[in-house]
Scaffold this motif. Structure first.
Motif: not given
Length: 138
Positions: A71-76
């Motif tokens: 999984a990734f945060h919105e900032d990548g």
């Protein structure tokens, strides 16, 4: 004769990701109200499965924060396991693997959230004093 002990547990997510946690990192593990289900296929072969009505896991947050996930945060930036468990409630079952490498898998309670791949039965909290993540599914 020495008793068999749990060596690790594996959390299995709805998206097929799996996360292994060695028992030495676990502070508390409870699997309550376990039920056994038995079914048979057309050939008569018996299949056994287990499910629980309540699951509690307390584990070192520092350890979980070392484990990268898909999984990734919105900032990548890659989401670490402590973050993923807190933000993506989608654990469907747990494998308990003993020191003899035998595995017992049990399903967790599941109630669909806003999206079908999230489980509103799963909650997490952080014990700041002990730096522990507590995961409860009921």
């Amino acid at each position: 004769m020495e008793k068999t002990k749990i060596a690790k547990l594996v959390l299995n997510a709805e998206n097929c990701e799996s996360f292994a946690i060695p028992m030495e990192k676990v502070t508390e593990l409870r699997v309550d109200d376990v039920v056994s289900n038995i079914s048979a296929d057309q050939t008569g072969e018996i299949q056994r499965s287990w499910a629980c009505r309540r699951f509690v896991l307390q584990v070192s947050r520092a350890f979980l924060h070392q484990l990268a996930t898909e999984a990734f945060h919105e900032d990548g930036e890659c989401m670490m396991l402590d973050e993923r468990l807190s933000q993506m409630p989608d654990i469907v079952d747990v494998d308990l693997i003993d020191t003899d490498h035998h595995t017992v898998t049990f399903r967790l309670p599941w109630r669909d959230g806003e999206y079908g791949e999230t489980n509103v039965a799963m909650t997490t909290s952080i014990d700041q004093d002990r730096d522990q993540l507590c995961l409860v599914v009921e």
